[in-house]
Every structure is written in structure tokens, then in C-alpha cells.
Write a protein that holds these residues in place. Sequence first.
Motif, PDB file in Angstrom:
ATOM      1  N   GLU A 137       0.795  -1.222   0.009  1.00 14.84           N
ATOM      2  CA  GLU A 137      -0.029   0.286  -0.028  1.00 14.84           C
ATOM      3  C   GLU A 137       0.799   1.398  -0.234  1.00 14.84           C
ATOM      4  OE1 GLU A 137      -3.133   2.274   2.703  1.00 14.84           O
ATOM      5  OE2 GLU A 137      -2.789   0.364   3.061  1.00 14.84           O
ATOM      6  N   PHE A 138       0.494   1.962  -0.928  1.00 17.19           N
ATOM      7  CA  PHE A 138       1.425   3.357  -1.239  1.00 17.19           C
ATOM      8  C   PHE A 138       0.926   4.339  -0.124  1.00 17.19           C
ATOM      9  CE2 PHE A 138       1.916   1.218  -5.058  1.00 17.19           C
ATOM     10  CZ  PHE A 138       3.282   1.390  -5.388  1.00 17.19           C
ATOM     11  N   ASP A 139       1.768   4.706   0.838  1.00 14.55           N
ATOM     12  CA  ASP A 139       1.329   5.793   1.828  1.00 14.55           C
ATOM     13  C   ASP A 139       1.505   7.256   1.284  1.00 14.55           C
ATOM     14  OD1 ASP A 139       0.281   6.333   4.420  1.00 14.55           O
ATOM     15  OD2 ASP A 139       2.496   6.388   5.282  1.00 14.55           O
ATOM     16  N   PHE A 140       0.865   7.655   0.258  1.00 19.26           N
ATOM     17  CA  PHE A 140       1.056   8.920  -0.144  1.00 19.26           C
ATOM     18  C   PHE A 140       0.599   9.987   0.955  1.00 19.26           C
ATOM     19  CE2 PHE A 140       0.718   6.742  -4.175  1.00 19.26           C
ATOM     20  CZ  PHE A 140       1.860   6.877  -4.684  1.00 19.26           C
ATOM     21  N   TRP A 141      -0.296   9.653   1.664  1.00 16.93           N
ATOM     22  CA  TRP A 141      -0.726  10.573   2.381  1.00 16.93           C
ATOM     23  C   TRP A 141      -0.547  10.572   3.935  1.00 16.93           C
ATOM     24  CZ3 TRP A 141      -2.385  12.658  -1.792  1.00 16.93           C
ATOM     25  CH2 TRP A 141      -3.001  11.905  -2.870  1.00 16.93           C
ATOM     26  N   GLY A 142       0.264   9.804   4.217  1.00 16.39           N
ATOM     27  CA  GLY A 142       1.146   9.643   5.739  1.00 16.39           C
ATOM     28  C   GLY A 142       0.067   9.067   6.610  1.00 16.39           C
ATOM     29  N   LYS A 143      -0.987   8.126   6.201  1.00 21.56           N
ATOM     30  CA  LYS A 143      -1.895   7.490   6.977  1.00 21.56           C
ATOM     31  C   LYS A 143      -0.771   6.449   7.944  1.00 21.56           C
ATOM     32  CE  LYS A 143      -4.329   4.273   5.394  1.00 21.56           C
ATOM     33  NZ  LYS A 143      -5.528   3.477   4.572  1.00 21.56           N
ATOM     34  N   ASN A 144      -0.332   5.569   7.262  1.00 22.68           N
ATOM     35  CA  ASN A 144       0.508   4.509   8.013  1.00 22.68           C
ATOM     36  C   ASN A 144       1.631   5.009   8.827  1.00 22.68           C
ATOM     37  OD1 ASN A 144      -1.149   2.692   6.808  1.00 22.68           O
ATOM     38  ND2 ASN A 144       0.140   2.213   5.057  1.00 22.68           N
ATOM     39  N   ARG A 145       2.336   6.096   8.162  1.00 24.57           N
ATOM     40  CA  ARG A 145       3.356   6.673   9.106  1.00 24.57           C
ATOM     41  C   ARG A 145       2.605   7.315  10.171  1.00 24.57           C
ATOM     42  NH1 ARG A 145       8.371   6.322  10.239  1.00 24.57           N
ATOM     43  NH2 ARG A 145       8.798   6.024   7.933  1.00 24.57           N
ATOM     44  N   ALA A 184      -6.352  11.317   6.731  1.00 19.94           N
ATOM     45  CA  ALA A 184      -5.787  10.407   5.653  1.00 19.94           C
ATOM     46  C   ALA A 184      -6.784   9.428   5.254  1.00 19.94           C
ATOM     47  CB  ALA A 184      -4.605   9.941   5.871  1.00 19.94           C
ATOM     48  N   ARG A 185      -7.782   9.064   6.076  1.00 12.81           N
ATOM     49  CA  ARG A 185      -8.618   8.070   5.454  1.00 12.81           C
ATOM     50  C   ARG A 185      -9.681   8.626   4.678  1.00 12.81           C
ATOM     51  NH1 ARG A 185      -7.969   3.239   8.374  1.00 12.81           N
ATOM     52  NH2 ARG A 185      -6.981   3.555  10.529  1.00 12.81           N
ATOM     53  N   PHE A 186      -9.674   9.845   4.586  1.00 11.17           N
ATOM     54  CA  PHE A 186     -10.523  10.772   3.799  1.00 11.17           C
ATOM     55  C   PHE A 186     -10.092  10.555   2.370  1.00 11.17           C
ATOM     56  CE2 PHE A 186     -12.034  12.108   7.754  1.00 11.17           C
ATOM     57  CZ  PHE A 186     -13.398  12.582   7.299  1.00 11.17           C
ATOM     58  N   LEU A 187      -9.073  10.167   2.088  1.00 15.11           N
ATOM     59  CA  LEU A 187      -8.196  10.134   0.656  1.00 15.11           C
ATOM     60  C   LEU A 187      -8.116   8.828   0.147  1.00 15.11           C
ATOM     61  CD1 LEU A 187      -5.453  12.723   1.704  1.00 15.11           C
ATOM     62  CD2 LEU A 187      -7.677  13.311   0.510  1.00 15.11           C
ATOM     63  N   PRO A 238     -13.137   6.707  -0.793  1.00 12.88           N
ATOM     64  CA  PRO A 238     -14.221   6.744   0.214  1.00 12.88           C
ATOM     65  C   PRO A 238     -15.080   7.714  -0.243  1.00 12.88           C
ATOM     66  CG  PRO A 238     -12.273   7.864   1.149  1.00 12.88           C
ATOM     67  CD  PRO A 238     -12.026   7.358  -0.339  1.00 12.88           C
ATOM     68  N   LEU A 239     -16.145   7.619  -1.001  1.00 11.22           N
ATOM     69  CA  LEU A 239     -17.020   8.638  -1.376  1.00 11.22           C
ATOM     70  C   LEU A 239     -18.189   8.609  -0.551  1.00 11.22           C
ATOM     71  CD1 LEU A 239     -17.409   7.405  -5.328  1.00 11.22           C
ATOM     72  CD2 LEU A 239     -16.177   9.318  -4.325  1.00 11.22           C
ATOM     73  N   PHE A 240     -18.516   7.585   0.192  1.00  7.38           N
ATOM     74  CA  PHE A 240     -19.752   7.750   0.970  1.00  7.38           C
ATOM     75  C   PHE A 240     -19.761   6.520   1.834  1.00  7.38           C
ATOM     76  CE2 PHE A 240     -24.058   6.900   2.386  1.00  7.38           C
ATOM     77  CZ  PHE A 240     -24.569   8.161   3.011  1.00  7.38           C
ATOM     78  N   GLY A 247     -21.678   6.702   5.298  1.00  3.85           N
ATOM     79  CA  GLY A 247     -22.514   7.151   6.147  1.00  3.85           C
ATOM     80  C   GLY A 247     -22.254   7.755   7.440  1.00  3.85           C
ATOM     81  N   GLY A 248     -21.135   8.792   7.015  1.00  3.68           N
ATOM     82  CA  GLY A 248     -20.636   9.585   8.071  1.00  3.68           C
ATOM     83  C   GLY A 248     -19.606   9.057   9.055  1.00  3.68           C
ATOM     84  N   ARG A 249     -19.132   7.893   8.803  1.00  2.00           N
ATOM     85  CA  ARG A 249     -18.154   7.125   9.820  1.00  2.00           C
ATOM     86  C   ARG A 249     -16.923   7.820   9.859  1.00  2.00           C
ATOM     87  NH1 ARG A 249     -14.077   3.372   8.884  1.00  2.00           N
ATOM     88  NH2 ARG A 249     -14.358   3.477   6.565  1.00  2.00           N
ATOM     89  N   LEU A 250     -16.327   8.308   8.696  1.00  9.85           N
ATOM     90  CA  LEU A 250     -15.000   9.043   8.739  1.00  9.85           C
ATOM     91  C   LEU A 250     -15.140  10.258   9.459  1.00  9.85           C
ATOM     92  CD1 LEU A 250     -13.890   8.176   4.893  1.00  9.85           C
ATOM     93  CD2 LEU A 250     -13.147   6.947   7.046  1.00  9.85           C
TER      94      LEU A 250
END
Length: 517
Positions: free
Chosen positions: A150-158, A320-323, A367-369, A371-374
Motif C-alpha cells: 500500500e502506497f502511503d502517499f498521505w502519511g496514514k500508515n506513518r 488520511a482516511r478521507f483520501l 471513500p465516496l460515502f 454514512g458519516g463514519r469517517l
Amino acid sequence: MRLFKPVIGCLFLISGCAWIPEGDKPAEFMTAPSMDHALSEFHEKQATASLERWPNERWWQEFGSSELNSLMANGLKDNPGLKAASDRVREAEALARVEGSRLLPFIDADADVAYERVSAHGLFAALNRKEAAGAHIVASKINLLNFRYEFDFWGKNRAALEASLGEAAADKAEMADTLLRLTTAIARSYFRGVALRHQLDLATEMVKLRQDLLDISETRLRLGLDSVDPVKESSINLEQARKREALTRDQLDLQRNLLAKLIGKGPDSTQHLFLDKVNIPRDLALPDKLPLELLRHRPDLTSALFRAEAAAQRIKEAKARFLPTIDLTAFAGVNALRLTKGASTLANVLFSGSSVAYGVAPGLRLPLFEGGRLRAELSAQRAEYDKSVELYNDTLLHAIQEVADSLSGWKESLSILEAHGRLMSSQRKNQELAEDRVRAGLDDRRELLDRRHAVLEQEYVLKTLETDHLAARVDLIESLGGGYSKEIEIIQQLIRHKPEHPEGFDLYKWLIFSQKE
């Protein structure tokens, strides 16, 4: 122009992701309050002060008791609470390694063999020759290489790794805090036990004095020199002395049992304690900028700081989970399928060049939709961060209060001890005067015994006051962190850089800002 269309496509995809809501203004860290008034009189008496005079890692050795040193060694080795704290540190460090593994590719291999009967009415039979209906098939697959990354472009895993490292560091600081609370509890209990052992000797001697006074009163009653009232009064005093002796012995047993529990042993292990003499340190040195330096010496403050940093990294992870998530999977191996009547040739076919299979599959998830979880997760992480910051602020205020209280307690206990020393001197002079009057025949032995009892009474109180003074010293050591500054360098090594809060704060300046002075 060839690159323009892919770039536009990527921007379009990103714009289609779930939107990141703006949060409220995050909580802010409190600066260390001033303690100039509380420290002024100490700095007047102590011309020079340095960090080297702060409590060291083995601060209990300054009391010069081999028994206390042995108790500390056993407590650090066998106390269940300290062991549990150590286990939490190991667990947190292992979880940090789990999070760190997400930054690396996953590579594995697999193999399987399958036996299957084809349904006569199924899709496979309908699309193939009628001979396939009801056929028995054996298939085998061997993938020598499965690759996932998984490419960590947005720094989520970091961010997840940084949060885990912060939580591991906080657990280590909490372990140091547990160690500090344990050692100070052992010291207080031991000092109380030493005082009770001396008080028990004094109480036993006072019982003997009261018995002598009762004997004298009974003798004078038989000789007709006194009424029955002195006998009754002496009897009451004797029973009160015996009651005190019994209570002191009971409290001494309680201290032995408490120490046994603190060091992780049974009650029999502490039955022969409290024989050492304890030194009472009189000097005290404090640094000029105590509130500032206190942040480096208190494990609870450091733990609260690391918790806040971990919460900040969790905010970054939640954002980062929004990306989009972009990953890559690949495999390479061999596979083959044969009817069961030709199963004997499966191995030959499977390992032939024509059975080689491989594939590469880039993946993109948006992650388009959800249910408001993110948004709910991000809101929860922001609230967790604010809670962590306010916990740090509350811990800081509590630390300052503890230092101020312990300074006051140490000063007042010293003043009370000195005043009681003067009272003891007066009582001893009264006893000496009574001895002179008895030798001169001006008084009888009852007056001398009463004066001696008064001296023993004050010696009994003196042991309590000495314990209070020693406990105040331990309180001060605990409020100053008990030598934790030695451990902070190890904890700082867990964090390889000073990440900034995703909302714009540099949290680590609160840990290392004392170095800027």
C-alpha cells in the motif's frame, strides 16, 4: 500534454472523496506556572543549586539503611504492579512494530490442491461440452510469490506508527511513574516501621514505670501514708500504658505486612525488620527554574505529553482516511487442471513452462460515502486530543501543587522537629533536677519516675515527628520525579524526529524546551 490528462483525472478522483470537516479550535498546552514565592526562601538559604542535586535513580540510598536498600531491591524485582507495567510496555512496543510493518510490502507464498465434481446442470457444464457435465476435476496451484504493498502517499500508515510509538513511550513513562510510587511507598512504610519499633521499646519502658508507680502507691497505702486514690490513679495510668503498647505492636505488625505486600513477598519475609538506623538528611537544593525543569523530571507529565502526541498523530491518520488508497498486488506461480482420469499427469503439466501464471493488479479505493463514519472517527480523535491536552494541563497543575505542598511540608516538619528538640532538652533538664532532689532527700522516687515518664512520652512523640520529617522528604523526592530525568533520554530515543501536530502545534517543544535555556 500526455501527463496533463492523468493529472486532471487524479484531481477529479481526489475531489470526489469524502470531504474533511473543519474542527473546533484545538486545546492548547498550558505554560508552567510561576513558583517564585514558594522557592524564594529556599534560594536565599541555598546560594548555588544545580540539576545534579535532584533525586538520583537510587535516591533511597541517602538514608543510609541497608534494610531499606534490600527492600527496594526486592520490590523492584518482585512487585506484581511493576511487573504488570513492564508487560504493558512490552505490549505497546509490539503493537508499534505491528503498525510499522504496514509501511513495508507483504510477501508470501501459497499452494493448494482441489478436487471437484462439475454439476451437470451448472454454468460450467452449460458453456462447455456435455462431457464436462458430471466430470471429476483435480486442480493445483502454487504461487511462489504473492506481493502486496500500500502506497502511503498521505502519511496514514506513518501517522499510525508515530501514534503507536508515542503510546509505547507513554506506557514506559507510566511504568517509571509506577516505579516511583512503589519506591516512595516502601520508604514511607519502612520509616514508619522503624519509628514504631522504637516507640514499642519506649511504650514497654513506660509500662514498667507505671507498674513501679503502682507498686509504690500500694506500698504507701499499706503503710497508711496515702489514701486509695493514688492507687486507683496509678492503676488507670498503667492500663493506658498497656493499651498504648498493644496498639503500637499492632501498628508495627501492620507495617510489616504492608511492606511484605509492596515487595511481592509473604508476611514472614518482613518479621525481622526495622533494626537499622536511618539518617535524616537536612540539606535541600533546588534549581532556579523549578517549574520549567520539572517537565523533564516528572514521569506522569511525560506520559501525558506522549499521550497527547499520539492523539495528534491519530488525527492525522483519521484525516488520511478521507483520501484515496492506492495499492499494488502481484503474483507469480504455476497452476493446472486435469480430469481425474488424467490426474497422474497433473504434476508434469503443473511444472511445465506453459503452466506459468503471473499477474499485476494496481488498486484504487475512494471513500465516496460511508454514512458519516469517517467524519465521526475524525471528530472522536479530535476530542481525544483535546482530552489528552487538558489531562496534561491538569497533571502539570497537580505537579506544581505537589511540589509546593511538599516544600511546605518539609520546611514545617523541620521547624516542628527543631522545636520538639528544644522541648526534649527542657524535659531532660527537669529529669536531672528531679534526680538531684531525690539524692538530696528533698523528693521521693515518685517524682523522679513521673519526670522520667514525661521524657519517655516526648521521646515517643519525637519518633513520630522524625517519621513525619522523613515522609516529607520522600514526598519532596516524589514530587520532583525521583530521578526520572535519567530515564527520559531512553524514552526520547523512541521518537526519531519531532513531528508537528497536524493542526499546527509543535508538541515536542514541551518536552525539550528546557534545553533552550
